[in-house]
Every structure is written in C-alpha cells, then in structure tokens.
Write an enzyme that holds these catalytic residues in place. Structure first.
Site, PDB file in Angstrom:
ATOM      1  N   GLU A 122       4.624  -5.015   7.197  1.00 10.35           N
ATOM      2  CA  GLU A 122       3.944  -3.897   7.862  1.00 10.35           C
ATOM      3  C   GLU A 122       4.447  -3.649   9.279  1.00 10.35           C
ATOM      4  O   GLU A 122       4.470  -2.515   9.757  1.00 10.35           O
ATOM      5  CB  GLU A 122       2.431  -4.158   7.917  1.00 10.35           C
ATOM      6  CG  GLU A 122       1.730  -4.076   6.573  1.00 10.35           C
ATOM      7  CD  GLU A 122       1.689  -5.395   5.810  1.00 10.35           C
ATOM      8  OE1 GLU A 122       2.448  -6.328   6.165  1.00 10.35           O
ATOM      9  OE2 GLU A 122       0.897  -5.494   4.863  1.00 10.35           O
ATOM     10  N   GLU A 129      -0.967  -9.092  -0.487  1.00  8.49           N
ATOM     11  CA  GLU A 129      -2.397  -9.273  -0.177  1.00  8.49           C
ATOM     12  C   GLU A 129      -3.258  -9.210  -1.438  1.00  8.49           C
ATOM     13  O   GLU A 129      -4.227  -9.955  -1.582  1.00  8.49           O
ATOM     14  CB  GLU A 129      -2.827  -8.218   0.848  1.00  8.49           C
ATOM     15  CG  GLU A 129      -2.141  -8.426   2.190  1.00  8.49           C
ATOM     16  CD  GLU A 129      -2.310  -7.245   3.135  1.00  8.49           C
ATOM     17  OE1 GLU A 129      -1.861  -6.133   2.797  1.00  8.49           O
ATOM     18  OE2 GLU A 129      -2.887  -7.425   4.208  1.00  8.49           O
ATOM     19  N   GLY A 182       0.501  -4.863   1.002  1.00  2.29           N
ATOM     20  CA  GLY A 182      -0.706  -4.860   0.171  1.00  2.29           C
ATOM     21  C   GLY A 182      -0.498  -5.533  -1.174  1.00  2.29           C
ATOM     22  O   GLY A 182      -1.457  -6.042  -1.771  1.00  2.29           O
ATOM     23  N   ALA A 189       0.860  -1.171   0.000  1.00  3.81           N
ATOM     24  CA  ALA A 189       0.000   0.000   0.000  1.00  3.81           C
ATOM     25  C   ALA A 189       0.903   1.229   0.000  1.00  3.81           C
ATOM     26  O   ALA A 189       2.060   1.161   0.426  1.00  3.81           O
ATOM     27  CB  ALA A 189      -0.888  -0.014   1.238  1.00  3.81           C
TER      28      ALA A 189
END
Ligand code: HXC
Length: 262
Positions: free
Chosen positions: A136, A116, A113, A70
């Site tokens: 993260e 993911e 992300g 992300a």
C-alpha cells in the site's frame, strides 16, 4: 443467493466432514477486492457458518492470484468523507466473527487486502507459488484491512515494519519461516490439501472445534494469566458434552469416535 464475483461449493458426502468452499472469481482483476466481492464473500461465509451440515470453510483464489489487493480502481476517486461514511473495509469485521474454522488456501499473489483477507482466516496453507506483501505504501496509503495489526502479531514487529514500509513481497518459504503460513505445499496439491485439512476438522465435534478456535484466538487478545484461566474453565465445560464421553470411550475401546455435536 446467486453470486457474481465468487463461486461456492459444498465438498463431502455424508452427514459429517462437509466443507464449504468459497473461490474468489474476478480473474480479469486478479480477484481485486471491491464492494461486491466483499459483500459476497461475507454473505457466503456467514451462510456456511449458519449451515449445521458444514464443519469448516475454505477460501481460495486462482492459480495466479489469491487476491491482488483491494480494488485500486474503485478506491482511487474516493475522498475522506466517502471512506469515513462508508466505513470502508469495516464490513470485514464479520469474517473473523465466523465461528467455524476458516482456512485460506493461497496461490499466487496475496497482496494488500489479499494478504489481509488471508490473515483473517484461522490459518493459511500456501502453494509454493504464493507471494505475500503489503504494498500500500507505494500507492500513498497504508494497510486498511488489518495489515498493520494482524501481520505484526503474526510475524513480529521487525519483519512487519520492513514489509509495510518497503512494500517488499515475500515468497511462500519466507512466509512459512516468518510464521505467516501454517504450511507450504506444491501448487498442484493446494486445493486438495486445504479441503482434506478442512474435512479433518469438520469430522471432529463441532462445539469442541468452536471452543478450540475461541481459546486459541484468546491468546492474542488477553494476558497469559487470563488466557490460561479461560482455557481451564472452557476445558472443564467440555465434560458436560456427550462428545467428550464418546471421544474418550472410543479411544479406550480402540475404535473411531462417532461425534454427535452434543
Ligand atoms: C484493481 C487490479 C489490482 C487491484 C491488479 N489489477 N491488481 N485492479 N485493484 N489491486 C488489475 C490490473 O489493473 C489489470 O487490469 C489486471 O488486474 C491484471 O494485472 P496486471 O498488473 O496486468 O498483472 P501483472 O503484470 O501480472 O502484475 C500482477 C501484480 C500487479 C504484481 C499483482 O497487478 C499489482 O501490482 N497489483 C496491485 C497490487 C497492490 O498494490 N495491491 C494493494 C492494493 S491496496 P487491466 O484492466 O489493466 O488489464 C490494498 C490495501 C487496502 O489492498 C487498504 C488501503 C486503502
């Protein structure tokens, strides 16, 4: 719709076997997932899902990065109330809701992300250069797009816990051994292989493919007993389709089936 953070193409000629390709395209940020890229990937995937000429979807990135996570620069200034009211990452529920098969073709970094997003696909084909991880924890947060849940279901608690708590990256071979990826291929062959695989899927009967995807997904959502009952009932329902007659007749007549999605 014109997109700025992704590229879209349709591969395949003829009426069957057509594949929608989505290429993440923020090279300067290693395809970091910001709000615009999120909306564009979801819009493109939903458009391919709604297009009756498309049988399967491939999502890929660049040689260096599928997606490095992300977008940290976009998230850094946000507060709790911003994240909560925007339901940050909530929009991603629309990707697993796509009914057609989605393949992630991953080369380079698939982190946070990015890992993911790859796990939201129905399966991952990885280049031998792929690196997966949920780093993260090093940023003072935890996975927020399904990493603690999907990774654990895919590779088991021990390994998922180790990766989420340490932020360690794993290479494509370790990811394959762990069950995170379906197959590892040489990097130069990744896209061709993923498109070929998607075309194989897209030549099959579309309703049967959708039902097969739903049945496999049911395995991670329910008990074995319920899952087996669901499988048997939908298996019975396939005998209402012309494509069941065509598939079995073609086998007996020693010819290729001509499915009609009916
Ligand atoms: C924003 C990013 C980014 C990211 C890389 N970039 N990853 N920008 N968000 N996730 C940017 C860098 O800032 C840099 O921009 C450019 O991309 C190139 O990256 P470099 O770091 O210079 O490349 P390299 O040295 O090759 O290192 C590659 C890397 C590293 C190991 C992948 O970029 C990295 O560690 N990235 C972050 C990985 C990560 O922590 N992902 C998880 C994010 S959180 P400039 O402008 O400086 O050139 C997440 C979880 C969400 O995904 C849920 C929790 C909220």
């Amino acid at each position: 719709m014109t997109y700025e953070t992704i590229l879209t193409e349709v591969h395949g000629e003829g009426e069957r076997g057509r594949v929608g390709l989505i290429t993440l395209n923020r090279p300067k940020a290693l395809n970091a997932i910001n709000r615009q890229l999120t909306e564009e990937v979801l819009a493109a995937a939903q458009a391919f899902d709604a297009d009756p000429s498309i049988g399967a979807i491939v999502i890929t990135g660049s040689e260096k990065a599928f997606a490095a996570g992300a977008d940290i620069k976009e998230m850094q200034p946000q507060g709790y109330i911003d994240m909560y009211l925007a339901d940050w990452f909530g929009a991603w529920e629309r990707l697993p809701a796509v009914r057609k098969p989605v393949i992630a073709a991953v080369a380079g970094f698939a982190l946070g992300g990015g890992c993911e997003l790859a796990m939201m696909a129905d399966f991952i084909i990885a280049a031998d250069t792929a690196k997966f991880g949920q780093p993260e924890i090093k940023l003072g947060v935890i996975p927020g797009m399904g990493g603690s849940q999907r990774l654990t279901r895919l590779i088991g608690r021990a390994k998922a816990m180790e990766l989420v708590l340490t932020g360690r990256f794993i290479d494509a071979q370790e990811a394959e051994r762990a069950g995170l990826v379906a197959r590892v291929v040489p990097a130069a062959e990744l896209l061709d292989d993923a498109l070929k695989t998607a075309k194989t899927i897209a030549f099959h009967s579309l309703p049967v493919t959708l039902i097969a995807k739903e049945a496999v997904n049911r395995a991670s959502e329910t008990t074995l007993e319920e899952g087996l009952r669901f499988e048997r009932r939908v298996f019975h329902s396939l005998f209402a389709l012309e494509d069941q007659k065509e598939g079995m007749t073609a086998f007996i007549e020693k010819r290729a089936p001509a499915f009609k999605d009916r």
